[in-house]
Design an enzyme around this catalytic site. Sequence first.
Site, mmCIF file in Angstrom:
data_model
loop_
_atom_site.group_PDB
_atom_site.id
_atom_site.type_symbol
_atom_site.label_atom_id
_atom_site.label_comp_id
_atom_site.label_asym_id
_atom_site.label_seq_id
_atom_site.Cartn_x
_atom_site.Cartn_y
_atom_site.Cartn_z
ATOM 1 C CG HIS A 29 -6.010 65.739 -38.580
ATOM 2 N ND1 HIS A 29 -6.179 64.853 -39.336
ATOM 3 C CD2 HIS A 29 -6.051 65.665 -37.209
ATOM 4 C CE1 HIS A 29 -6.104 63.800 -38.607
ATOM 5 N NE2 HIS A 29 -6.059 64.183 -37.476
ATOM 6 C CG HIS B 149 -1.548 64.313 -35.345
ATOM 7 N ND1 HIS B 149 -1.460 63.223 -34.386
ATOM 8 C CD2 HIS B 149 -2.666 63.951 -36.060
ATOM 9 C CE1 HIS B 149 -2.492 62.362 -34.372
ATOM 10 N NE2 HIS B 149 -3.427 62.972 -35.290
HETATM 11 P P1 AMP Z 1 -5.973 61.151 -35.373
HETATM 12 O O1 AMP Z 1 -7.192 60.397 -35.067
HETATM 13 O O2 AMP Z 1 -6.135 62.646 -35.222
HETATM 14 O O3 AMP Z 1 -4.964 60.418 -34.444
HETATM 15 O O4 AMP Z 1 -5.520 60.884 -36.693
HETATM 16 C C1 AMP Z 1 -4.605 60.089 -37.467
HETATM 17 C C2 AMP Z 1 -4.449 60.295 -38.739
HETATM 18 O O5 AMP Z 1 -3.287 59.700 -39.249
HETATM 19 C C3 AMP Z 1 -5.618 59.672 -39.517
HETATM 20 O O6 AMP Z 1 -6.131 60.662 -40.135
HETATM 21 C C4 AMP Z 1 -4.854 58.759 -40.494
HETATM 22 O O7 AMP Z 1 -5.687 58.806 -41.681
HETATM 23 C C5 AMP Z 1 -3.468 59.207 -40.559
HETATM 24 N N1 AMP Z 1 -2.340 58.062 -40.648
HETATM 25 C C6 AMP Z 1 -2.308 57.129 -40.141
HETATM 26 N N2 AMP Z 1 -1.040 56.361 -40.647
HETATM 27 C C7 AMP Z 1 -0.625 57.107 -41.379
HETATM 28 C C8 AMP Z 1 0.718 57.351 -42.134
HETATM 29 N N3 AMP Z 1 1.546 56.082 -41.980
HETATM 30 N N4 AMP Z 1 1.066 58.305 -43.073
HETATM 31 C C9 AMP Z 1 0.199 59.282 -42.906
HETATM 32 N N5 AMP Z 1 -1.046 59.438 -42.195
HETATM 33 C C10 AMP Z 1 -1.444 58.410 -41.359
#
Ligand code: AMP
Length: 143
Positions: free
Chosen positions: A107, A105
């Site tokens: 951001h 993903h």
């Molecule tokens: P990463 O550290 O790049 O893997 O970021 C994962 C991101 O996913 C974090 O910014 C979380 O806040 C976000 N996240 C976790 N669970 C969910 C969810 N159910 N819906 C939307 N975002 C989420």
Amino acid sequence: MSETAYDPQNIFGKILRGEVPCHKVYEDAHVIAFMDVMPQADGHTLVVPKVPSRNLLDADPVVLGHLTAAVQKVARAAKAAFSADGVAVYQYNEAAAGQTVFHLHVHVLPRHDGVAPRRHAGGMADQKMLAEHAERIRAALQG
Ligand code: AMP
């Protein structure tokens, strides 16, 4: 090496399969984009390819092409929706680099001059606020 294989039970896999809800802002044949539930800035959106991979390191370059095109689309809309001065685009690979969800993903964070982003994966946001922010980005995508 601490990497393991892709696990389809990760939370974004569940969102892609419709098993867990999200505040969706965009979808096409290749990606979905939805609000981050712990936003580091208002309008913090995640762009997620439908084809599974843990992260950039094991992704198909063709998928990365579709993902990048969608990131650009969402970044332009998020910047407009939040009258931002700029947009930050982050992407983490493996826990050592800050990755917490192991489905690739990107951001997208609208950024304003002089405003620092909040902590990564900090507090949960109000659902009503996320719904309102998603609506703003959807409207900008249509405009
Ligand atoms: P990463 O550290 O790049 O893997 O970021 C994962 C991101 O996913 C974090 O910014 C979380 O806040 C976000 N996240 C976790 N669970 C969910 C969810 N159910 N819906 C939307 N975002 C989420």
